[in-house]
Motif scaffolding. Structure first.
Motif, mmCIF file in Angstrom:
data_model
loop_
_atom_site.group_PDB
_atom_site.id
_atom_site.type_symbol
_atom_site.label_atom_id
_atom_site.label_comp_id
_atom_site.label_asym_id
_atom_site.label_seq_id
_atom_site.Cartn_x
_atom_site.Cartn_y
_atom_site.Cartn_z
ATOM 1 N N ASP A 1 3.657 -3.399 -8.007
ATOM 2 C CA ASP A 1 4.064 -3.669 -6.616
ATOM 3 C C ASP A 1 5.414 -3.023 -6.317
ATOM 4 O OD1 ASP A 1 1.746 -5.085 -5.954
ATOM 5 O OD2 ASP A 1 2.508 -6.837 -7.007
ATOM 6 N N ASP B 1 4.776 0.547 -5.817
ATOM 7 C CA ASP B 1 4.267 0.814 -4.467
ATOM 8 C C ASP B 1 5.402 0.804 -3.446
ATOM 9 O OD1 ASP B 1 1.788 1.240 -2.846
ATOM 10 O OD2 ASP B 1 2.704 -0.434 -1.778
ATOM 11 N N ARG B 2 6.340 -0.123 -3.620
ATOM 12 C CA ARG B 2 7.488 -0.149 -2.682
ATOM 13 C C ARG B 2 8.309 1.127 -2.821
ATOM 14 N NH1 ARG B 2 7.577 -5.544 -4.191
ATOM 15 N NH2 ARG B 2 9.379 -5.349 -5.574
ATOM 16 N N GLY C 1 7.082 3.919 -3.543
ATOM 17 C CA GLY C 1 6.262 4.934 -2.879
ATOM 18 C C GLY C 1 6.486 4.969 -1.375
ATOM 19 N N ARG C 2 6.806 3.810 -0.796
ATOM 20 C CA ARG C 2 7.049 3.764 0.661
ATOM 21 C C ARG C 2 8.318 4.523 1.034
ATOM 22 N NH1 ARG C 2 2.803 1.081 3.612
ATOM 23 N NH2 ARG C 2 2.126 -0.742 2.467
ATOM 24 N N GLU D 1 5.039 9.522 2.464
ATOM 25 C CA GLU D 1 5.169 8.526 1.389
ATOM 26 C C GLU D 1 4.871 9.195 0.064
ATOM 27 O OE1 GLU D 1 2.654 5.184 2.158
ATOM 28 O OE2 GLU D 1 3.901 4.459 3.794
ATOM 29 N N ALA E 1 -0.653 5.293 -3.986
ATOM 30 C CA ALA E 1 -0.507 3.965 -3.383
ATOM 31 C C ALA E 1 -1.226 2.952 -4.274
ATOM 32 C CB ALA E 1 -1.096 3.950 -1.988
ATOM 33 N N VAL E 2 -0.670 1.735 -4.318
ATOM 34 C CA VAL E 2 -1.267 0.652 -5.108
ATOM 35 C C VAL E 2 -2.013 -0.275 -4.153
ATOM 36 C CG1 VAL E 2 -0.805 -1.281 -6.662
ATOM 37 C CG2 VAL E 2 0.590 0.798 -6.807
ATOM 38 N N ILE F 1 -5.444 1.987 -7.775
ATOM 39 C CA ILE F 1 -4.581 3.011 -7.174
ATOM 40 C C ILE F 1 -5.400 4.084 -6.478
ATOM 41 C CG2 ILE F 1 -2.659 2.658 -8.751
ATOM 42 C CD1 ILE F 1 -3.531 5.131 -10.203
ATOM 43 N N ARG G 1 -2.654 -1.254 2.137
ATOM 44 C CA ARG G 1 -2.773 -1.402 0.675
ATOM 45 C C ARG G 1 -3.842 -2.436 0.289
ATOM 46 N NH1 ARG G 1 0.161 2.662 1.470
ATOM 47 N NH2 ARG G 1 2.132 2.972 0.360
#
Ligand code: FES
Length: 574
Positions: free
Chosen positions: A294, A297-298, A300-301, A375, A379-380, A391, A513
């Motif tokens: 998680d 993923d953050r 990745g943002r 991004e 992505a997760v 993913i 997501r």
């Protein structure tokens, strides 16, 4: 003091008389022609991962010679030793199944032999992670050296590279756009030189991540395998290994949570391979560090894709090298990086970036403010179909499929997939979602790169280029498509993927997501009660396969063996 022993005095065979053990060891090693002076030097091991089956490692013999030269110029004694090698096309059932075996081999041979430091030569996808997993557990001063990417090929004036273009041309062949003569001609042009796949596949991604992690000398990730600069880099790596031995700069001081965060940033900004997340999780796990999906993923943002390389973009690794290599990406990412992370240079990542020559005008790495994709590449996803996470490589798919709901067309196993995908009678439409079960870490076993489920031939021939595909498998870093991977927990252990039936509705929402199986909870519970574990196969009962099936963890923990994770790590005394 035993913990301070160096060189030939390390790890003596136990006879109850250390002086005799040393006497005996020297007697045997002198048969190699070494002098007493040579045997007093710091010993630098050099892993030999050459194999006639591993074209990606074709240059390993000359790299070893260059490393030896560097070690001797710095006053050390170089000694090469073999470890397992793995090539993607020559490791049945899949190289991933054998990655942990290579890691065990590497760890134990580093530990068993009288080394003060080790140069880890790898390149092909699983070899770099396996070497670093082993080195992390052995915790002897270590430095990674990759073989480097291949040069690109050419077909009728069109630039080609393994293996994004392998898949692209094969898809064209399946769709009937090109014939047998042309596909054969292309086959001879896809891998035109020694080295690793030259797109941003797993090998290239792991090379970049290793440099970002600090375990490789700056500039080492991108130099093509056949360039003379690669040899000079190898020589420098050998010389630096001698210094690492003296400084006792061990992997646990370099492979820290901050260093892994840097590697993950580079993975995202490079539009790198989805496999890297599994490998980085396994490497981190060896040091008791968990990769939080998680948090990833953050990251990745806020970390855009900057590298314009296939399969996300246009270029190849030799172009990234001409654009300055990894440091060109690092400069753009600087505000997001942990610049104080220590590296094998003995300096921090920030100091290494500052010491690099200034950048120049180029079009391979985009500025942070004008990214290729806003991004990170990966992505997760979470949801009732993947409670442990899944993913998707959002930068390398048809963006129109990022929000998609469709009817599931289910394949129960790899055999089922192979038997029916091209059946003209298969009930499948372009808006359907292809689901593959039984291809996870335990199911296949070894989590093969089967997630790139081919577009059914009858749809490919009508021009369908991408569909949503979901599995517990992995996918080659060189592949392109709306492909959901690493669904955790996997179907073979009763994860929700095992409960999907033909005709179920599934909703994919990449921006949110989410990955949802649109079946009422009561119905899923009833299916769960009826679900039966796959029957064990005859070959599951013995040997490495038994160990693998009993011990392999799920994708979110890197598919390492349970007993090799950080808590169980035995460290070399120092
Ligand atoms: Fe070795 Fe692609 S097959 S790097």
């Amino acid at each position: 003091m035993a913990s301070r022993k160096r060189g030939m005095r390390r790890g003596l065979t136990a006879y109850g008389d250390e002086e005799f053990s040393l006497f005996l060891r020297k007697a045997f090693i002198k048969a190699m022609g070494y002098s007493d002076d040579a045997l007093e030097r710091p010993v630098v091991g050099i892993t030999n991962t050459y194999s006639g089956f591993n074209a990606c490692h074709r240059t390993v013999p000359e790299l070893i010679e260059a490393v030896k030269r560097g070690v001797m110029l710095a006053g050390g004694l170089p000694v090469e030793f073999p470890t397992i090698t793995l090539h993607e096309s020559f490791a049945h059932p899949t190289s991933m199944y054998l990655r942990n075996l290579m890691a065990i081999d590497t760890e134990e041979m580093i530990r068993a032999q009288p080394l003060d430091a080790v140069v880890l030569i790898g390149g092909c996808d699983k070899t770099v992670p396996a070497l670093l997993m082993g080195a992390a557990s052995a915790n002897l001063p270590a430095i990674a050296l990759v073989t480097g990417p291949m040069l690109t090929g050419d077909h009728h004036g069109e630039r080609l590279g393994a293996c994004t273009d392998c898949r692209r041309f094969w898809a064209r062949y399946r769709a009937g756009e090109i014939g047998a003569g042309e596909i054969n001609a292309v086959n001879a042009k896809l891998a035109p030189s020694a080295g690793t796949c030259m797109v941003m596949g797993t090998a290239s991604t792991m090379a970049l991540c290793t440099e970002a992690l600090g375990m490789m000398l700056p500039g080492g990730a991108c130099i093509p395998a056949v360039m003379s600069e690669r040899m000079r880099h190898a020589e420098a790596s050998g010389a630096r290994a001698v210094a690492l031995a003296k400084e006792r700069l061990t992997p646990d001081k370099i492979m820290t949570p901050d260093a892994f965060e840097n590697a993950l940033r580079v993975l995202l900004a490079a539009g790198g391979s989805t496999n890297a997340i599994v490998h980085l999780a396994a490497m981190a796990g060896r040091l008791g560090i968990a990769i939080d999906l998680d948090r990833f993923d953050r990251m990745g943002r806020e970390t855009p894709v900057l590298a314009d390389l296939k399969p996300t973009g246009q270029h190849y690794m030799e172009d990234l090298e001409k654009a300055g290599g990894l440091v060109t990406i690092l400069r753009e990412l600087k505000p997001l990086l942990k610049l104080k992370a220590l590296t094998v240079t003995g300096k921090t990542l920030g100091e290494n970036i500052a010491a690099a020559p200034p950048g120049w005008k180029q079009d391979v790495v985009q500025p942070f403010r004008k990214p290729i994709f806003k991004e990170g590449g990966i992505a997760v996803l979470r949801g009732n179909l993947a409670p442990g996470g899944a993913i998707i490589k959002q930068s390398a798919m048809d963006p129109r499929l990022a929000r998609h709901e469709g009817r599931a067309v289910v394949f129960e196993s790899l055999e089922d997939l192979a038997g029916r995908i091209d059946d003209p009678g298969l009930d499948v439409h372009a808006g359907d979602i292809l689901v593959l079960k039984g291809a996870g870490p335990k199911g296949a076993p070894g989590m093969p790169e089967a997630g790139y489920i081919p577009i059914p031939r009858k749809l490919a021939r009508t021009g369908v280029k991408d569909m949503v595909r979901i599995s517990d498998a992995r996918m080659s870093g060189t592949a392109y498509g709306a492909i959901v991977l690493h669904v955790t927990p996997e179907s073979a252990i009763g994860g929700p993927l095992a409960l999907v039936n033909n005709g179920d509705r599934i909703r994919l929402d990449v921006p949110a997501r989410r990955l949802e199986l649109l079946v009422p909870g009561t119905e899923l519970e009833a299916r769960r009660r009826r679900w039966k574990k796959p029957r064990p196969r005859k070959e599951d009962a013995r040997g490495y396969r038994k160990l693998f099936l009993e011990s392999v963890t799920q994708a979110d923990r890197g598919c390492d063996f349970e007993f090799l994770a950080g808590e169980a790590t035995i460290r070399i005394p120092r």
